[in-house]
Structure formats: structure tokens, C-alpha cells
Scaffold this motif. Structure first.
Motif: not given
Ligand code: KG4
Length: 336
Positions: A103-109
Motif C-alpha cells: 500500500g505504498v506509492p510506486l515510482v518509475p525511474v
């Protein structure tokens, strides 16, 4: 903010925990180099399978080494482009699953943005704007890094990446894979003027580069010498090759620095470990008055910490993704 970050774009699987973009709490890496060495280069199918085998254990290790539990993780970051598509997909899918279930944000890099961010870890005082020479096994470009997340390509290779040319030349000389490190060591005892190798330029595009002519020149030289039964001066060839690559890269990044006038020059990627390029850049920056930032040697190659660092700044800029996130084999640096 603690970010758990994943990297799987080529032949290293990595997981790391980074706090507030600058502090590395853990950095776990599983290299596949021994496996690909058998074939003289990365075999994409094998790379993907090795990532699948390694990634769960590395995630556990990254948390354990950081002394954290999953409830301490505020976001998950992942390299989602560019790279070997099957390999990138492993990291992206795993990161998606972790972010969704915790349940945490997903950050594309963007992987190259990650390489640039390795410098934020090495140099706590480094902030954009700056120009950056990004040189790795798959990419070679000059970036105008205006902010942490706003950047543009000023010039790039038209054919091979610098690292790729080191690897191909090393293979022909029988030096092994990946060839950049061993070529660098071999060059230490060599005469860099032993062989007259070409320095290419792209007409009308002074910041673009080309390495295929240089690579072919070395391959022809080696084949001809073998056919004639002549002895090759290996250290001399390695030193002459490194000099030709450096003579291609260094004037271009210095011209980019002159055009932008930020006063800061940065280098990133696996080839940033090269001693000749580092020394030439040092000299060029002493001459121009620009401040030079070199990444720590252990952060030049692929790692998870760099993804966690850039992930922090992408998160602050609101660049998060949902479960529809895809992986990309190629993607412009400016698109993030
Ligand atoms: O950044 P990286 O680990 O992977 C990519 O994202 O592509 O870069 C790997 C590349 C390989 O081509 C390797 O031969 C090269 O970096 N490399 C070097 C050196 N160490 C690694 N090239 C020149 N000199 C070195 N010391």
C-alpha cells in the motif's frame, strides 16, 4: 522518507533502501557477470531468468541490511527504462507487486537518471543545474540537467555506446567480458600514442558522437596483425583506445558546459570508472574553471541505490505510477 528501490535493466539485480534521496541504508547487488562471461556478452533470456531468481532474496536483504521492516518503507522505486526488455519487466513487475501489497506509492525511474543520481549520493552538496556525461554499456549521451527531474539530451552517440565499444574491443583481444575494467587496467602500462586510431565526429552536430569507426579500426588492426603474424602491443592498444574514446567524450562535455555556463560538470555510468576519462576530465575542468563531480567507483555501475536516490526526487515531483506501469527498452531521458 525511506525508498526501497529495484534495478534489473541489464545483468545486475539490485535492491537498496535510500533515505531522503541521499543516504544509502543498504545496497544489495547480485551480479550475473560470471554467467554471461561464458558467452562473451549478456544473453537476454538468461539475464531475465537470473533476475527472477535473485530479486526476492535481494529485497529481503536490502530491508535486513537497512535494519528496517516493511512498515518503514514509504515508497517503492524501480528502473523501468531503458534496458533489456525482459530484464526490465522482472523489476517492474516485482516492484508493482510490492507497492500494491504494501500500500505504498510506486515510482518509475529512468535508468540513466538513476546513473546521474549516483552523484547525489557521492556528493551531498551537488544540486542541479549541471551538464552530465552519461556513459554506460548501453547508452552514451550528454544531458542538460536543469532540475532533478527536468532534463534534456544535448548530444548522443549515433551508433555504439562507449561501454559497448570497450566490451567489443576487449572481446576481440581476448580480454574477457565485461571488458571496460580489464582494458582500463591493461592501459595503465601502455603508450597511448602507440596506435593512431580515429576520432570521429558527426557533421553539423558537434555534441553527437560515433564509436563504430573506432571500434572497427581496432578490430581491423588486430585481425591484420594476426594474419601477418605480427605481435600486438596490448597495453599500447588499450591505452591508445582509451585515449581515442576520451578524446571523443571530453571535448564534447566541455563544449556542453561552455554552452550552458552552469560551472558544474558531472559524469555518470559504468564508463565513468575509466581512469583515463576521469583524469582528462579533471584536467579539462581545471583549465575551464568548472567544478567536476565524479561518482564513487562503486556507484558507477548499475546499482539499486542510484534508483532510490532519483526515485526520491521523482516522488517529490509527483511522478508516481499505478499498476498499469509498463517497461520500455528505449525511452528519451527528457520524458523521465
Ligand atoms: O552502467 P553500467 O554498469 O551498465 C549499463 O547501464 O549499461 O556500465 C557497464 C559498462 C560496460 O560496458 C563496462 O565494460 C564499462 O561499463 N566499464 C568500463 C570501466 N568499468 C566498467 N569502461 C571503461 N573503463 C572502465 N574502468
Amino acid at each position: 522518507m525511506n525508498i526501497l528501490a529495484f534495478e534489473s535493466t541489464c545483468d545486475e539485480t539490485a535492491a537498496a533502501v535510500v533515505r531522503d534521496g541521499r543516504e544509502v541504508l543498504s545496497d544489495a547487488i547480485a551480479s550475473q557477470v560470471d554467467m554471461h562471461t561464458l558467452y562473451g556478452g549478456v544473453v537476454p533470456e538468461i539475464a531475465s531468468r537470473k533476475h527472477v531468481e535473485a530479486i526476492v532474496g535481494l529485497a529481503d536483504r536490502a530491508l535486513a541490511d537497512a535494519g528496517l521492516a516493511k512498515r518503514d518503507i514509504d515508497a517503492v522505486a524501480v528502473s523501468y527504462a531503458p534496458g533489456l526488455i525482459g530484464a526490465v519487466l522482472v523489476g517492474v513487475n516485482f516492484a508493482k507487486a510490492v507497492a500494491l501489497s504494501w500500500g505504498v506509492p510506486l515510482v518509475p525511474v529512468h535508468h540513466i537518471r538513476g546513473h546521474i543520481a549516483a552523484n547525489y549520493i557521492t556528493h551531498p552538496d551537488l544540486e542541479p543545474p549541471f551538464v552530465c556525461l552519461c556513459v554506460s554499456g548501453g547508452n552514451t549521451l550528454i544531458a542538460d540537467v536543469r532540475t532533478y527531474t527536468d532534463m534534456e539530451v544535448m548530444g548522443a552517440t549515433r551508433d555504439d555506446a562507449a561501454g559497448e565499444s570497450f566490451d567489443k574491443v576487449a572481446r576481440v583481444l581476448g580480454i574477457g567480458y565485461p571488458g571496460g575494467g580489464p582494458m582500463d587496467r591493461l592501459a595503465q602500462g601502455g603508450d597511448d600514442r602507440k596506435y593512431d586510431l580515429p576520432r570521429s565526429h558527426v557533421d553539423g552536430h558537434p555534441l553527437d558522437m560515433s564509436f563504430s569507426g573506432l571500434k572497427t579500426a581496432v578490430l581491423n588492426l588486430a585481425h591484420n596483425a594476426r594474419q601477418k603474424g605480427e605481435e600486438l602491443d596490448y597495453p599500447g592498444l588499450a591505452a591508445s583506445f582509451a585515449a581515442a574514446v576520451s578524446d571523443t567524450l571530453v571535448p564534447r562535455i566541455m563544449e556542453a558546459a561552455r554552452q550552458k555556463g552552469y560551472g558544474k560538470v558531472v559524469i555518470a555510468g559504468g564508463v565513468a570508472a575509466n581512469s583515463r576519462i576521469r583524469a582528462d576530465l579533471q584536467r579539462a575542468c581545471e583549465h575551464s574553471g568548472d567544478k567536476l563531480f565524479l561518482p564513487a567507483l562503486k556507484l558507477c555501475g548499475d546499482n539499486g541505490a542510484m534508483v532510490g536516490s532519483q526515485g526520491y526526487y521523482e516522488f517529490l515531483a509527483g511522478h508516481t505510477a499505478d499498476s498499469a506501469l509498463n517497461a520500455y527498452a528505449t525511452r528519451d531521458l527528457g520524458m523521465g
